[in-house]
Design a protein around this motif. Sequence first.
Motif, PDB file in Angstrom:
ATOM      1  N   PRO A 228      35.546  25.533 -11.894  1.00  0.00           N
ATOM      2  CA  PRO A 228      35.486  26.758 -11.084  1.00  0.00           C
ATOM      3  C   PRO A 228      35.334  28.039 -11.896  1.00  0.00           C
ATOM      4  CG  PRO A 228      37.725  25.878 -11.150  1.00  0.00           C
ATOM      5  CD  PRO A 228      36.849  24.846 -11.768  1.00  0.00           C
ATOM      6  N   ASP A 229      35.729  28.017 -13.167  1.00  0.00           N
ATOM      7  CA  ASP A 229      35.660  29.226 -13.988  1.00  0.00           C
ATOM      8  C   ASP A 229      34.350  29.362 -14.752  1.00  0.00           C
ATOM      9  OD1 ASP A 229      38.240  29.872 -13.180  1.00  0.00           O
ATOM     10  OD2 ASP A 229      39.161  28.774 -14.831  1.00  0.00           O
ATOM     11  N   LYS A 230      33.494  28.371 -14.678  1.00  0.00           N
ATOM     12  CA  LYS A 230      32.219  28.410 -15.387  1.00  0.00           C
ATOM     13  C   LYS A 230      31.161  29.090 -14.509  1.00  0.00           C
ATOM     14  CE  LYS A 230      33.521  26.143 -19.081  1.00  0.00           C
ATOM     15  NZ  LYS A 230      33.494  26.737 -20.426  1.00  0.00           N
ATOM     16  N   GLU A 231      30.482  30.078 -15.078  1.00  0.00           N
ATOM     17  CA  GLU A 231      29.473  30.822 -14.333  1.00  0.00           C
ATOM     18  C   GLU A 231      28.102  30.652 -14.979  1.00  0.00           C
ATOM     19  OE1 GLU A 231      29.988  32.258 -11.540  1.00  0.00           O
ATOM     20  OE2 GLU A 231      32.177  32.183 -11.493  1.00  0.00           O
ATOM     21  N   CYS A 232      27.065  30.745 -14.178  1.00  0.00           N
ATOM     22  CA  CYS A 232      25.691  30.712 -14.695  1.00  0.00           C
ATOM     23  C   CYS A 232      24.753  31.229 -13.614  1.00  0.00           C
ATOM     24  CB  CYS A 232      25.284  29.299 -15.125  1.00  0.00           C
ATOM     25  SG  CYS A 232      25.205  28.110 -13.768  1.00  0.00           S
ATOM     26  N   GLU A 233      23.570  31.627 -14.041  1.00  0.00           N
ATOM     27  CA  GLU A 233      22.506  32.002 -13.126  1.00  0.00           C
ATOM     28  C   GLU A 233      21.484  30.874 -13.126  1.00  0.00           C
ATOM     29  OE1 GLU A 233      21.286  35.674 -14.941  1.00  0.00           O
ATOM     30  OE2 GLU A 233      22.412  36.856 -13.475  1.00  0.00           O
ATOM     31  N   VAL A 234      20.955  30.548 -11.958  1.00  0.00           N
ATOM     32  CA  VAL A 234      20.067  29.387 -11.825  1.00  0.00           C
ATOM     33  C   VAL A 234      18.710  29.853 -11.331  1.00  0.00           C
ATOM     34  CG1 VAL A 234      19.764  27.114 -10.789  1.00  0.00           C
ATOM     35  CG2 VAL A 234      22.075  27.955 -11.290  1.00  0.00           C
ATOM     36  N   PHE A 235      17.652  29.357 -11.986  1.00  0.00           N
ATOM     37  CA  PHE A 235      16.289  29.758 -11.635  1.00  0.00           C
ATOM     38  C   PHE A 235      15.391  28.534 -11.563  1.00  0.00           C
ATOM     39  CE2 PHE A 235      18.263  33.147 -14.042  1.00  0.00           C
ATOM     40  CZ  PHE A 235      17.984  34.279 -13.297  1.00  0.00           C
ATOM     41  N   TRP A 236      14.442  28.571 -10.635  1.00  0.00           N
ATOM     42  CA  TRP A 236      13.330  27.653 -10.707  1.00  0.00           C
ATOM     43  C   TRP A 236      12.263  28.271 -11.596  1.00  0.00           C
ATOM     44  CZ3 TRP A 236      14.791  26.428  -5.280  1.00  0.00           C
ATOM     45  CH2 TRP A 236      15.092  25.065  -5.121  1.00  0.00           C
TER      46      TRP A 236
END
Length: 328
Positions: A228-236
Amino acid sequence: MDRLTRRMCGGWGLVEGCELNTPEGMRRVVERLAAYENSGMTPELAAQYAKYEEDTKSMMRDMRDLADFELAQADGRIMILPKATKSFKPVVSDDPQDNVSTALNLFYVKDGWTWVRGGGPGPAYADISLNDYVRMIARDHGLEIAKSSDEDEISIEMAELLLDGTSTIDGIVATLYTAGWAFAELRERLKGYETTGKTADELLRQRVTPFVNDPFSMVWVAFKNLYPDKECEVFWDQHQEDEHKEEYGFTNFPSDGSTPQVFVYAEHPVNIQTETFAHELAHVAVGPKHEHDDVWEAAFDAIFKEYNRLGDLMFPKPESVGTENETD
């Protein structure tokens, strides 16, 4: 400063009027060079001083802004509000400590039946089943209801008495009974959400999709449930024509420690993209120091298992029936 040099395609050159093939140009260049040398500063030292001067100007601006801010705060023109913190405060509690929490958890489910917290007779006021609670009301008020010792019969009787509405005391008791078990049922459903430890907004952000069986959304929920504490941005992303197309995705960890970016190449089939997404999220989970080692593999396997667990919850296998499937 009036520069005598300018940047050109091949390097540095002299501005117009400072050509070395003219006496006037030669004089201007020599005088400028002499002025720098007379200062005793090397070009490197001059560059450092220029940087220091620029940093000092920036610092002075910051100090002036800070002084203006403090004056405005002292005058009451600015108020510093406490930073809002996202804190998860569950409603469901098996040990309520105040009146509000007790009211919100007054009815609960135990052993498949509804119970009333503190509903028993004094002075103990122990918890009591809803059926016994109704029996106690009937006994205390001389009502000719809830005399059966069979729990199911009490439930059926209360459902029938609902038709009385408020015209009889029996109908009012039946309404209380229905509200009690319905409240307990809602509490149990809310408890299922609150076990995630996330607010409603956080749960919505985790899974927003028009597809009921969106595999990317399910992978993301599995990842956030585990990390739950891990963040990221996701892109195609999509390969360019001159690029090899064997790569399915990658994760970028910025050198400044900011939020990682996950990229999944969109031209591959959905099943490959889904596995790629889980693959890259495992990298986010363990960090850039673990390529495809045992730590990364354990994270990938954990996401895979959680994904399957969510799938079993969302789409349970139908029981086998003896009917033929419909065809178009």
